[in-house]
Design an enzyme around this catalytic site. Sequence first.
Site, PDB file in Angstrom:
ATOM      1  N   SER A  29      -4.604  29.810  48.416  1.00 45.21           N
ATOM      2  CA  SER A  29      -4.875  30.015  49.841  1.00 45.21           C
ATOM      3  C   SER A  29      -4.302  28.858  50.641  1.00 45.21           C
ATOM      4  O   SER A  29      -4.393  27.691  50.229  1.00 45.21           O
ATOM      5  CB  SER A  29      -6.388  30.127  50.085  1.00 45.21           C
ATOM      6  OG  SER A  29      -6.653  30.365  51.457  1.00 45.21           O
ATOM      7  N   GLY A  30      -3.726  29.173  51.798  1.00 44.69           N
ATOM      8  CA  GLY A  30      -3.054  28.170  52.607  1.00 44.69           C
ATOM      9  C   GLY A  30      -3.977  27.109  53.182  1.00 44.69           C
ATOM     10  O   GLY A  30      -3.618  25.931  53.236  1.00 44.69           O
ATOM     11  N   HIS A  31      -5.176  27.490  53.610  1.00 43.00           N
ATOM     12  CA  HIS A  31      -6.020  26.547  54.352  1.00 43.00           C
ATOM     13  C   HIS A  31      -6.548  25.415  53.477  1.00 43.00           C
ATOM     14  O   HIS A  31      -7.014  24.402  54.001  1.00 43.00           O
ATOM     15  CB  HIS A  31      -7.189  27.287  55.005  1.00 43.00           C
ATOM     16  CG  HIS A  31      -8.262  27.717  54.065  1.00 43.00           C
ATOM     17  ND1 HIS A  31      -8.111  28.759  53.181  1.00 43.00           N
ATOM     18  CD2 HIS A  31      -9.519  27.258  53.886  1.00 43.00           C
ATOM     19  CE1 HIS A  31      -9.209  28.909  52.491  1.00 43.00           C
ATOM     20  NE2 HIS A  31     -10.099  28.015  52.889  1.00 43.00           N
ATOM     21  N   THR A  33       2.187  44.909  58.567  1.00 40.87           N
ATOM     22  CA  THR A  33       3.201  43.972  59.023  1.00 40.87           C
ATOM     23  C   THR A  33       2.944  42.578  58.459  1.00 40.87           C
ATOM     24  O   THR A  33       1.836  42.047  58.555  1.00 40.87           O
ATOM     25  CB  THR A  33       3.213  43.901  60.560  1.00 40.87           C
ATOM     26  OG1 THR A  33       3.457  45.213  61.089  1.00 40.87           O
ATOM     27  CG2 THR A  33       4.290  42.943  61.054  1.00 40.87           C
ATOM     28  N   ASN A  61     -15.627  24.982  43.380  1.00 45.74           N
ATOM     29  CA  ASN A  61     -15.440  24.538  44.760  1.00 45.74           C
ATOM     30  C   ASN A  61     -16.597  23.704  45.290  1.00 45.74           C
ATOM     31  O   ASN A  61     -16.481  23.112  46.374  1.00 45.74           O
ATOM     32  CB  ASN A  61     -15.234  25.744  45.677  1.00 45.74           C
ATOM     33  CG  ASN A  61     -16.390  26.728  45.612  1.00 45.74           C
ATOM     34  OD1 ASN A  61     -16.883  27.032  44.535  1.00 45.74           O
ATOM     35  ND2 ASN A  61     -16.825  27.223  46.751  1.00 45.74           N
ATOM     36  N   GLN A  92      -8.604  25.825  44.881  1.00 49.64           N
ATOM     37  CA  GLN A  92      -9.067  24.447  45.000  1.00 49.64           C
ATOM     38  C   GLN A  92      -8.098  23.422  44.401  1.00 49.64           C
ATOM     39  O   GLN A  92      -8.117  22.256  44.800  1.00 49.64           O
ATOM     40  CB  GLN A  92     -10.439  24.291  44.330  1.00 49.64           C
ATOM     41  CG  GLN A  92     -11.558  25.065  44.999  1.00 49.64           C
ATOM     42  CD  GLN A  92     -11.913  24.512  46.370  1.00 49.64           C
ATOM     43  OE1 GLN A  92     -11.733  23.331  46.641  1.00 49.64           O
ATOM     44  NE2 GLN A  92     -12.433  25.362  47.231  1.00 49.64           N
ATOM     45  N   CYS A 104     -18.286  29.281  51.889  1.00 46.18           N
ATOM     46  CA  CYS A 104     -18.459  30.732  51.800  1.00 46.18           C
ATOM     47  C   CYS A 104     -19.918  31.149  52.026  1.00 46.18           C
ATOM     48  O   CYS A 104     -20.202  32.281  52.417  1.00 46.18           O
ATOM     49  CB  CYS A 104     -18.006  31.226  50.433  1.00 46.18           C
ATOM     50  SG  CYS A 104     -16.333  30.747  49.989  1.00 46.18           S
TER      51      CYS A 104
END
Length: 302
Positions: free
Chosen positions: A78-80, A119, A30, A58, A205
């Site tokens: 990961s979505g972002h 949920t 990354n 990535q 991170c």
Amino acid sequence: MDGKGRVDPEQVTDAITERTALVSVMAANNEVGTLQPVAEIGRICKERGVLFHSDAVQVLGKTPVDVEKLGVDLLSVSGHKMYGPKGIGALYVRARNPSVRLDPIVYGGGQEGGLRSGTVAVPNVVGLGAACELAARNLPTDPPRLRALRDRLLSRLVSAIPDAIVHGEQSNTLPGLLNIGFPGVDGDAFIHCLKGVAVSQGSSCSAGSFEPSHVLRALGVSDELARASIGMGSGRFTLEIEIDRAARLAARGRWAGLPPLPASLQDFAASMPATGGTHCRPPDPRLAFLCCRGIAHCNQTS
């Protein structure tokens, strides 16, 4: 791993013992963008009867991802990182050959197939699915465009700053990521020159850490050069004009953090008028940095 950030499959083979339950390797680093030989490592793990996980956060949407060709048993995304919502991700779990069974770490209602109770955030899940659809649709066009933007940025930076050093692979790499070092530069002062340009001195991170990048250290980069290195990335909405502006600002900020000017040149800078010429040609290149910071103006024009 080698000096470009590539994991050596032979070292993976040597590291596997009878007690090894899982091998986990990032599909791409990354910080420097180096693509790992995931398929080769997957083959090794299959031969040794060890489960193989790859962090594909990535690469998804930037390179093709086929769990069968890669030989992974587990793969996380990961979505972002592909223009989806923050706070949502997905884990691929192989159902057969072999069938991977996981124990939950969160218990309760038994959602997510019993793997993670709680949920389900439906809007985030839908957003992740939509982002994956768009990523797949744009896969033929996004990577070549990102690679062209990265090459454009690198060409302009190296042209203006010949001693710049690229970290990681230059070909076998993520298409839009560039990690580059500028010897002798104070990274913090340099970044202040890049107004309006989002760059980093490490991974998101480790934001807030005062230590040099652990990734660059692992590549054998000195602490001094690691602190003078930045990561610059282009994305789906990046324009060529923005690439050119970033390169110009970097070229002007190159002299940040160099040793103090000699007293004679400091006097010269102090005597500069408030308004300068269009083209700055000071007797010492560090005065160009003073000009770009608005500390002094050069009255020498071409």
